[in-house]
Design a protein around this motif. Structure first.
Motif, PDB file in Angstrom:
ATOM      1  N   LEU A 155      60.006 -12.236  86.276  1.00 35.02           N
ATOM      2  CA  LEU A 155      59.027 -12.938  87.120  1.00 35.02           C
ATOM      3  C   LEU A 155      57.923 -11.992  87.591  1.00 35.02           C
ATOM      4  CD1 LEU A 155      61.335 -15.277  89.246  1.00 35.02           C
ATOM      5  CD2 LEU A 155      59.689 -15.943  87.472  1.00 35.02           C
ATOM      6  N   GLU A 156      58.258 -10.729  87.888  1.00 36.51           N
ATOM      7  CA  GLU A 156      57.243  -9.749  88.290  1.00 36.51           C
ATOM      8  C   GLU A 156      56.292  -9.479  87.134  1.00 36.51           C
ATOM      9  OE1 GLU A 156      59.462  -6.396  89.762  1.00 36.51           O
ATOM     10  OE2 GLU A 156      59.548  -7.222  91.798  1.00 36.51           O
ATOM     11  N   GLU A 158      55.555 -11.566  84.747  1.00 35.66           N
ATOM     12  CA  GLU A 158      54.726 -12.773  84.614  1.00 35.66           C
ATOM     13  C   GLU A 158      53.657 -12.824  85.705  1.00 35.66           C
ATOM     14  OE1 GLU A 158      55.350 -17.611  84.675  1.00 35.66           O
ATOM     15  OE2 GLU A 158      57.044 -16.326  84.136  1.00 35.66           O
ATOM     16  N   LEU A 159      54.029 -12.387  86.914  1.00 37.18           N
ATOM     17  CA  LEU A 159      53.062 -12.356  88.016  1.00 37.18           C
ATOM     18  C   LEU A 159      51.937 -11.370  87.704  1.00 37.18           C
ATOM     19  CD1 LEU A 159      52.277 -13.247  90.894  1.00 37.18           C
ATOM     20  CD2 LEU A 159      53.695 -11.371  91.747  1.00 37.18           C
ATOM     21  N   GLU A 160      52.243 -10.226  87.150  1.00 33.40           N
ATOM     22  CA  GLU A 160      51.214  -9.239  86.788  1.00 33.40           C
ATOM     23  C   GLU A 160      50.251  -9.815  85.748  1.00 33.40           C
ATOM     24  OE1 GLU A 160      50.306  -6.207  87.966  1.00 33.40           O
ATOM     25  OE2 GLU A 160      51.749  -6.675  89.566  1.00 33.40           O
ATOM     26  N   LYS A 161      50.818 -10.531  84.807  1.00 31.78           N
ATOM     27  CA  LYS A 161      49.954 -11.144  83.782  1.00 31.78           C
ATOM     28  C   LYS A 161      49.044 -12.190  84.413  1.00 31.78           C
ATOM     29  CE  LYS A 161      53.014 -10.596  79.814  1.00 31.78           C
ATOM     30  NZ  LYS A 161      53.838 -11.295  78.828  1.00 31.78           N
ATOM     31  N   ALA A 162      49.591 -12.959  85.347  1.00 32.18           N
ATOM     32  CA  ALA A 162      48.781 -13.994  86.010  1.00 32.18           C
ATOM     33  C   ALA A 162      47.683 -13.352  86.852  1.00 32.18           C
ATOM     34  CB  ALA A 162      49.672 -14.887  86.865  1.00 32.18           C
ATOM     35  N   LYS A 163      47.957 -12.242  87.507  1.00 35.56           N
ATOM     36  CA  LYS A 163      46.949 -11.539  88.303  1.00 35.56           C
ATOM     37  C   LYS A 163      45.838 -11.005  87.404  1.00 35.56           C
ATOM     38  CE  LYS A 163      49.639 -10.075  92.326  1.00 35.56           C
ATOM     39  NZ  LYS A 163      50.180  -8.943  93.073  1.00 35.56           N
ATOM     40  N   GLN A 164      46.224 -10.464  86.248  1.00 41.56           N
ATOM     41  CA  GLN A 164      45.220  -9.935  85.318  1.00 41.56           C
ATOM     42  C   GLN A 164      44.340 -11.063  84.776  1.00 41.56           C
ATOM     43  OE1 GLN A 164      47.321  -7.782  82.280  1.00 41.56           O
ATOM     44  NE2 GLN A 164      47.621  -5.965  83.567  1.00 41.56           N
TER      45      GLN A 164
END
Length: 171
Positions: A155-156, A158-164
């Motif tokens: 999940l972390e 995936e969160l990094e990808k969403a932030k990018q």
């Protein structure tokens, strides 16, 4: 006992005669020992129950002596205190996600059903109950912890990808 007394009892068997309470009973060994002198004594001993038909006193003579040990009917008339047993069934169920639930049943009645329990409480309870229980339960809890840690890492990421992706859209 002498032969005269035995033959006298045999002759007076028809008339009710009260026998003295202190008359000793003749054992089989005494009868066989006196068998050499007369066979009449053995015949009279075996006939003595028939001579007691009309007299009320032989009931006292025939009354069994108290036996040593536990009486035969002791299983039904026990005076020992009986321990009352209680049937409680505690079921603890865990999932691969680390969620634990408890259910308690008293006999056939449910006391509690579907209570959520923390994994740490389950582990502590198992350790206090017995070491054979705590080992397998701790293994299950550790596997659930590793699965949760892997899920958090995914999940972390995936969160990094969403932030990018958000940062690229803003730029």
């Amino acid at each position: 006992m002498t032969v005269d007394v035995l033959t006298h009892d045999e002759e007076t068997a028809e008339a009710p005669v009260s026998a003295p309470a202190s008359t000793p009973e003749v054992s089989a060994s005494e009868v066989s020992a006196s068998k050499d002198s007369t066979d009449e004594a053995a015949v009279t001993e075996s006939a003595s129950p028939a001579s007691s038909e009309g007299s009320p006193e032989p009931a006292e003579e025939e009354a069994p002596k108290p036996k040593r040990g536990r009486p035969k009917g002791a299983a039904t008339a026990s005076t020992a205190k009986k321990t009352r047993t209680v049937e409680l069934i505690l079921t603890v169920t865990g999932t691969a996600d680390g969620e634990w639930q408890a259910e308690l049943k008293n006999g056939s009645k449910w006391v509690a059903k579907g209570l959520e329990i923390p994994a740490a409480a389950v582990s502590r309870a198992a350790k206090e109950l017995h070491s054979d229980l705590s080992g397998p339960i701790d293994e299950v809890i550790n596997q659930a912890r590793e699965a949760q840690a892997a899920k958090v890492a995914a999940l972390e990421a995936e969160l990094e990808k969403a932030k990018q992706a958000l940062a690229e859209l803003d730029a």
